[in-house]
Write a protein that holds these residues in place. Structure first.
Motif, PDB file in Angstrom:
ATOM      1  N   TYR A  95      67.019  34.820  13.895  1.00 17.06           N
ATOM      2  CA  TYR A  95      65.816  33.864  13.811  1.00 17.06           C
ATOM      3  C   TYR A  95      66.684  32.339  13.625  1.00 17.06           C
ATOM      4  N   LEU A  96      66.413  31.442  14.383  1.00 21.45           N
ATOM      5  CA  LEU A  96      67.033  30.159  14.225  1.00 21.45           C
ATOM      6  C   LEU A  96      65.921  28.992  13.929  1.00 21.45           C
ATOM      7  N   MET A  97      66.258  28.275  12.903  1.00 17.48           N
ATOM      8  CA  MET A  97      65.418  27.038  12.604  1.00 17.48           C
ATOM      9  C   MET A  97      65.965  25.889  13.578  1.00 17.48           C
ATOM     10  N   SER A  98      64.824  25.403  14.437  1.00 14.99           N
ATOM     11  CA  SER A  98      65.015  24.360  15.305  1.00 14.99           C
ATOM     12  C   SER A  98      64.135  23.155  14.932  1.00 14.99           C
ATOM     13  N   SER A  99      63.845  22.192  15.680  1.00  9.81           N
ATOM     14  CA  SER A  99      63.161  20.938  15.201  1.00  9.81           C
ATOM     15  C   SER A  99      62.141  20.423  16.344  1.00  9.81           C
ATOM     16  N   ILE A 100      61.046  20.305  16.091  1.00  7.12           N
ATOM     17  CA  ILE A 100      60.013  19.789  16.963  1.00  7.12           C
ATOM     18  C   ILE A 100      60.422  18.011  17.224  1.00  7.12           C
ATOM     19  N   GLY A 101      60.560  17.842  15.953  1.00  8.77           N
ATOM     20  CA  GLY A 101      60.916  16.122  16.051  1.00  8.77           C
ATOM     21  C   GLY A 101      62.001  15.756  16.947  1.00  8.77           C
ATOM     22  N   GLY A 102      63.132  16.498  16.685  1.00  2.00           N
ATOM     23  CA  GLY A 102      64.459  16.431  17.309  1.00  2.00           C
ATOM     24  C   GLY A 102      64.354  16.588  19.008  1.00  2.00           C
ATOM     25  N   LEU A 103      63.571  17.423  19.082  1.00  2.00           N
ATOM     26  CA  LEU A 103      63.260  17.934  20.659  1.00  2.00           C
ATOM     27  C   LEU A 103      62.340  17.122  21.475  1.00  2.00           C
ATOM     28  N   PHE A 104      61.262  16.759  20.805  1.00  6.98           N
ATOM     29  CA  PHE A 104      60.196  15.921  21.447  1.00  6.98           C
ATOM     30  C   PHE A 104      60.059  14.686  20.546  1.00  6.98           C
ATOM     31  N   GLU A 105      60.888  14.071  20.370  1.00  2.38           N
ATOM     32  CA  GLU A 105      60.835  12.874  19.888  1.00  2.38           C
ATOM     33  C   GLU A 105      59.950  11.794  20.609  1.00  2.38           C
ATOM     34  N   GLY A 106      58.908  10.908  20.090  1.00  2.00           N
ATOM     35  CA  GLY A 106      57.959  10.304  21.053  1.00  2.00           C
ATOM     36  C   GLY A 106      57.158  10.802  21.825  1.00  2.00           C
ATOM     37  N   LYS A 142      70.213  20.680  18.525  1.00  2.00           N
ATOM     38  CA  LYS A 142      69.087  21.646  18.640  1.00  2.00           C
ATOM     39  C   LYS A 142      68.899  22.376  19.751  1.00  2.00           C
ATOM     40  N   LEU A 143      68.518  21.499  20.831  1.00  2.00           N
ATOM     41  CA  LEU A 143      68.428  22.095  22.215  1.00  2.00           C
ATOM     42  C   LEU A 143      69.744  22.917  22.584  1.00  2.00           C
ATOM     43  N   TYR A 144      70.752  22.488  22.340  1.00  2.00           N
ATOM     44  CA  TYR A 144      71.988  23.272  22.758  1.00  2.00           C
ATOM     45  C   TYR A 144      71.942  24.529  21.970  1.00  2.00           C
ATOM     46  N   GLN A 145      71.752  24.745  20.631  1.00  2.00           N
ATOM     47  CA  GLN A 145      71.754  25.824  19.941  1.00  2.00           C
ATOM     48  C   GLN A 145      70.687  26.776  20.370  1.00  2.00           C
ATOM     49  N   ASN A 163      69.271  11.529  11.803  1.00  2.00           N
ATOM     50  CA  ASN A 163      70.121  10.359  12.123  1.00  2.00           C
ATOM     51  C   ASN A 163      71.649  10.682  12.043  1.00  2.00           C
ATOM     52  N   SER A 164      71.983  11.912  12.417  1.00  2.00           N
ATOM     53  CA  SER A 164      73.163  12.090  12.383  1.00  2.00           C
ATOM     54  C   SER A 164      74.088  11.661  13.753  1.00  2.00           C
ATOM     55  N   SER A 165      75.108  11.223  13.905  1.00  2.00           N
ATOM     56  CA  SER A 165      76.139  10.816  15.103  1.00  2.00           C
ATOM     57  C   SER A 165      76.247  12.031  15.827  1.00  2.00           C
ATOM     58  N   ASP A 166      76.691  11.384  17.150  1.00  2.00           N
ATOM     59  CA  ASP A 166      77.337  12.477  18.122  1.00  2.00           C
ATOM     60  C   ASP A 166      78.546  13.189  17.344  1.00  2.00           C
ATOM     61  N   ILE A 167      79.473  12.534  16.805  1.00  2.00           N
ATOM     62  CA  ILE A 167      80.619  13.070  16.126  1.00  2.00           C
ATOM     63  C   ILE A 167      80.153  14.162  15.186  1.00  2.00           C
ATOM     64  N   GLU A 168      79.140  14.019  14.401  1.00  2.00           N
ATOM     65  CA  GLU A 168      78.925  14.943  13.393  1.00  2.00           C
ATOM     66  C   GLU A 168      78.011  16.256  14.022  1.00  2.00           C
ATOM     67  N   THR A 169      77.129  15.846  14.886  1.00  2.00           N
ATOM     68  CA  THR A 169      76.511  16.969  15.745  1.00  2.00           C
ATOM     69  C   THR A 169      77.612  17.877  16.631  1.00  2.00           C
ATOM     70  N   ALA A 170      78.751  17.217  17.018  1.00  2.62           N
ATOM     71  CA  ALA A 170      79.500  17.936  17.754  1.00  2.62           C
ATOM     72  C   ALA A 170      80.410  18.896  16.720  1.00  2.62           C
ATOM     73  N   VAL A 171      80.567  18.790  15.658  1.00  3.32           N
ATOM     74  CA  VAL A 171      81.243  19.578  14.736  1.00  3.32           C
ATOM     75  C   VAL A 171      80.413  20.591  14.535  1.00  3.32           C
ATOM     76  N   GLU A 172      79.201  20.402  14.286  1.00  5.14           N
ATOM     77  CA  GLU A 172      77.926  21.625  14.091  1.00  5.14           C
ATOM     78  C   GLU A 172      77.985  22.384  15.383  1.00  5.14           C
ATOM     79  N   LYS A 173      77.773  21.849  16.537  1.00  4.49           N
ATOM     80  CA  LYS A 173      77.830  22.298  17.647  1.00  4.49           C
ATOM     81  C   LYS A 173      79.009  23.436  18.191  1.00  4.49           C
ATOM     82  N   LYS A 174      80.287  22.778  17.617  1.00  5.92           N
ATOM     83  CA  LYS A 174      81.260  23.831  17.985  1.00  5.92           C
ATOM     84  C   LYS A 174      81.409  25.110  16.845  1.00  5.92           C
TER      85      LYS A 174
END
Length: 230
Positions: free
Chosen positions: A112-123, A143-146, A78-89
């Motif tokens: 090795y990177l930890m990513s997320s099925i739920g984040g990438l394929f929600e729904g 996650k897709l960017y990473q 549930n992180s916001s665009d602002i929060e994820t922008a910091v981590e992306k940077k």
């Protein structure tokens, strides 16, 4: 950060000591690895300082057969665009700096990177490796960017990605708790649990010990060309 070593085996540096990271450390220890060194990262420091500390740690413990496992990150579903922008940077800065260091020193490592099925394929339903990620929220886009940034690295970084389903573990009030932990905790305390969703929001839940066993096995034994694991 943890340095995990075993005689005649590859060395592993794990970055990020949350639910998954600590479970991975415990699993390596079960297979005979020693946690030879531990160093705390102050994530409140500037990006340059954090990156310099991590790369210095990698340099100090570098071997020809080194693996780095990245299990770090504060953002959640549930992180916001602002929060994820910091981590992306920060991730961009770190990967760029790591690539430069490896180029300069003519070194290689596996990442090795930890990513997320739920984040990438929600729904999505019945996810497989042929489906294209279409993230619906900021966390999935992060996650897709990473993933893409890692896969575009030069040949000095050998990339691998673990797309994890919803992971649960033992209750730890120091970390963010997922649904399973909340249900157990509220049950013990005789408290009400409110769940908002529909039949389409049901997901698979995977115990962190099973996840870490799989990651440990792949890290130690895998020598094929598949890069992304669901």
């Amino acid at each position: 950060m943890y340095l995990l070593k075993k005689k005649n085996e590859k060395s592993v540096i794990l970055i990020g000591s949350g639910l998954i990271g600590l479970s991975i450390v415990r699993e390596f220890i079960k297979t005979g690895y020693g946690a030879n060194d531990k160093k705390k990262i102050d994530w409140s420091k500037p990006n340059d300082e954090i990156t310099e500390n991590i790369i210095s740690y990698i340099n100090d413990h570098y071997t020809q057969n080194l693996t780095v496992i990245w299990s770090a990150g504060k953002c959640g579903f549930n992180s916001s665009d602002i929060e994820t922008a910091v981590e992306k940077k920060y991730f961009t800065h770190f990967i760029n700096s790591l690539g430069t260091y490896l180029d300069t020193e003519n070194k290689k490592l596996s990442f090795y990177l930890m990513s997320s099925i739920g984040g990438l394929f929600e729904g999505g339903i019945r996810i497989d490796d042929k489906m294209k990620p279409v993230p619906l929220r900021a966390y999935g886009r992060l996650k897709l960017y990473q993933e893409n940034r890692l896969l575009m690295c030069n040949e000095k970084i050998e990339p691998y990605i673990f797309r994890l389903s919803s992971v649960y573990g033992n209750i730890n009030h120091n970390n963010r708790m997922g649904l399973i932990q909340v249900l157990i905790n509220n049950g013990v305390n005789n408290s009400l649990t409110k769940i908002y969703g529909s039949v389409d929001t049901l997901r698979d839940y995977t115990y962190v010990g099973d996840i870490s066993r799989f990651i440990c096995n792949i890290t130690i034994n895998y020598d094929e060309n598949i890069r992304v694991f669901h």
